[in-house]
Structures are given as structure tokens and as C-alpha cells.
Design an enzyme around this catalytic site. Sequence first.
Site, PDB file in Angstrom:
ATOM      1  N   LYS A   1       3.257  10.167   8.490  1.00  0.00           N
ATOM      2  CA  LYS A   1       2.590   9.717   9.713  1.00  0.00           C
ATOM      3  C   LYS A   1       3.267  10.214  10.989  1.00  0.00           C
ATOM      4  O   LYS A   1       3.028  11.334  11.427  1.00  0.00           O
ATOM      5  CB  LYS A   1       2.445   8.197   9.704  1.00  0.00           C
ATOM      6  CG  LYS A   1       1.414   7.696   8.701  1.00  0.00           C
ATOM      7  CD  LYS A   1       1.115   6.234   8.870  1.00  0.00           C
ATOM      8  CE  LYS A   1       0.109   5.700   7.865  1.00  0.00           C
ATOM      9  NZ  LYS A   1      -1.249   6.198   8.029  1.00  0.00           N
TER      10      LYS A   1
ATOM     11  N   ASP B   1       9.404   2.564   1.372  1.00  0.00           N
ATOM     12  CA  ASP B   1       8.234   3.277   1.871  1.00  0.00           C
ATOM     13  C   ASP B   1       8.152   3.011   3.371  1.00  0.00           C
ATOM     14  O   ASP B   1       7.744   1.936   3.814  1.00  0.00           O
ATOM     15  CB  ASP B   1       6.994   2.760   1.146  1.00  0.00           C
ATOM     16  CG  ASP B   1       5.706   3.394   1.662  1.00  0.00           C
ATOM     17  OD1 ASP B   1       5.723   4.036   2.728  1.00  0.00           O
ATOM     18  OD2 ASP B   1       4.656   3.219   1.001  1.00  0.00           O
TER      19      ASP B   1
ATOM     20  N   PHE C   1       0.864  -1.184   0.000  1.00  0.00           N
ATOM     21  CA  PHE C   1       0.000   0.000   0.000  1.00  0.00           C
ATOM     22  C   PHE C   1       0.896   1.228   0.000  1.00  0.00           C
ATOM     23  O   PHE C   1       1.708   1.414   0.896  1.00  0.00           O
ATOM     24  CB  PHE C   1      -0.919   0.032   1.232  1.00  0.00           C
ATOM     25  CG  PHE C   1      -1.861   1.203   1.214  1.00  0.00           C
ATOM     26  CD1 PHE C   1      -3.070   1.141   0.547  1.00  0.00           C
ATOM     27  CD2 PHE C   1      -1.530   2.394   1.853  1.00  0.00           C
ATOM     28  CE1 PHE C   1      -3.934   2.233   0.506  1.00  0.00           C
ATOM     29  CE2 PHE C   1      -2.376   3.486   1.833  1.00  0.00           C
ATOM     30  CZ  PHE C   1      -3.578   3.404   1.152  1.00  0.00           C
TER      31      PHE C   1
END
Length: 391
Positions: free
Chosen positions: A248, A219, A135
Site C-alpha cells: 500500500k 501484516d 484480512f
Amino acid sequence: MDYLYYAKKYLINTYKHLPVVFTNAKGCKLYDVSNKEYLDFTSGIGVMALGHGNEKWIKAVEDQLEKLVHTSNIVLNIPVLKLAKKLTEISNMSKVFFCNSGTEANEGSIKLARKYSFEKYGKGRNTIITLDRSFHGRTMASLEATGEEELHKYFYPFPEGFKHIDITVEALEKAVDSTVCAIMIEAVQGEGGVNPLSKEFVSKVFEIAEKNDILVICDEVQCGLGRTGKLYGFNNYNVQPDIISVAKTLGGGLPMGAVLCNEKLKDTFKYGDHGSTFGGNPVCAAGAIEVLNEITDESFLAKVAEKGKFIKEFFKNNSSKNIKEVRGIGLMVGVEIKGKASEIQKKVFEKGLLVLTAGRDNVVRILPPLIITQEELEKGLNIIYEAIKSM
């Protein structure tokens, strides 16, 4: 005021909201409009690493709010320069570009990789290999990079230049050809089911990349910045990528992302190649500096690793026929169950606990704030276990 009515009437239906409206929080606890307490095992999907209401973070942000809130990127500000120095140095990278989210960080990483390859090899070498169940975001290129076909429907056509492969050495070797410029991986796949990559597979990724001058993009949006008990998820594999995307945790609750690159890529982007109106915002940067100050402490990271071991030991000692597997690293743990994780999410919510789901609704995802106490951890794990056992 009927807040849930407002949500149904005015918000576009992109989320399945739990029936709660929060008004304040402290540490690992959230409080709703009736002041009911909830234990947070989500940290806002891996964002609130320092918990809610961290006093040092709040002071850093408040002090900056009083000084300077925003400028354009045709000028500089002090917090973003301090943050750039700190983030690149601790990451063992050369330069950084700041943006606002994980999907933007991944978009920037994709552009950076393709430009490097274009400048060095010309047209036709622009394919990026990504993994099944990965993702990478919700914007068009990062969504196409995501190896989950269910998320692609309705949104065609996508930008070209991506190959999704099974997470095997054989599939990787077969996919690499003269069109490939980069391989993009998550050390631990979060949304895909909390799947740590095998050391054999990661080693092969870097071996093939080095041999063929293919860039490796890590990532680290969810698994990075302390979540696994090390600064980055890839640090568990003793490798160093060419490009790192983060978000995040970085902003501590404010929207902030970043693209980090190594020495050979440091001059790839030129004036006008990329940009962001809010990227490098001084308030977000001030908060991010405080986040990094805390999570880079070795004793802090060691405690995260220990808490992760405790979670696995807990489920080892409290087995159930409804639990298929417990996996993850540090405070990024997935409990794969025989049933729907969304049902467990609802059950534990009724007991005052917030958890996430992952995979194809078969994994209960545990992402508490990194500052969670042993008492809070035990309380939440017992609630999860009882809910799974009673399925």
C-alpha cells in the site's frame, strides 16, 4: 462518453463503484470528469500517504522513467538496492524481498515461515495461526489465512495449514501445538473493522512464540508505514516480529510490496524458492524511496498521531445515539454505527467526501492521506457526523 456504461459493460463485477469517474487529483482532493471536487478520506485504501501529486515523489519517478523502467531479476538496479538498504535499516530487519502487492507479501511471508520450520523441524510443523476478522489478501493462501468465513465461500478447496482463532489469550493458548510454525497478526485490523489488538494479547503472542520457536508475522500492509503515527503498527506495542509484510503506502501509488525478515531467517530462502517478475521494479523503487524519506521524519509521524487524537476528540465532543464506538490509532480510525456504513458512504459522497466501510458494513473507516490539513480534517469529520446523526 458514458463512462459508467463502459464500466458496467466491460469490467468484471468485483466492485460496487460509486457513480463517479476521476480525472485528476492534488493533495487530499480528487476531481471528476465535470471538475467537481471531492475530499479524500480513503487515500486509495491507505495507499496515498503523501497525498495526490506529491512533487518530490513525481520527480523521483519521472527521473527513473527516463533512465530505466524494467529489467529482469537476474540483474540488479540502483533504486532497488538503495531501497533495500533503507527499508531494512529503518525496520530493524535483516533482508527484504520485493513484490507487487499486499497479498503477495503475505504469500511470501507464509512460504518463508513454513520453509524455516521445515528446515529446522521437518514435516508436520506448518500450521499458521491467524485471527478472527483478519484480512490478509485475495490469493488462495492469503485468503484462507483471512479470518472471515464470508470471504471463503465459492472458492474451495483452499491450501491447508491455517487455524483461525478468537482474539483471546485463552483461544491462543489452546491453538498452539506441535504443528504450529507461525502466528500472523495485524496490529490494527483494517478490513475487519479497524480493531486495534490489545496489548495483553500481543504480549502473549510474542511470549508464546519465543517459548516455542514459533515465528511472528506482522501484516503491516494497511496499518504500517506511518499510518498509526509510528513507522509500524506493532511499534505501538513495543515488540519486534520475525517477518513483516508491507505494501500500500510503500509505492506511493505504484504497485509495490515487500517481505522483511530478521537475522535468523535471512538465509532461509535459497535460489529458486521464490520470485516475482515485477518485484523490485526500479521505477516503483524510486517512488518508494521518496515515500520513506518523508514518512520517517519524526515530526511527520508526530503530526499523524496528533491528527488521530483530534479525530477521537471530535467524536467525543460530538456524540450521537447512532455511534456505538470510535476506535483506531493515528489516521486509521473506525466509527462503528447502529446501521449500515455503506449508507453513510453514499450520503457523504453526495456532499463531496469519500470514505471507506469496514467490518460487516457497520464501520465507517477513515484513512485520509497522512498530509491532510486540520481544515480538511474538520470539514470531512463534520460531514460524517451530520450524516450519522441524521440516520
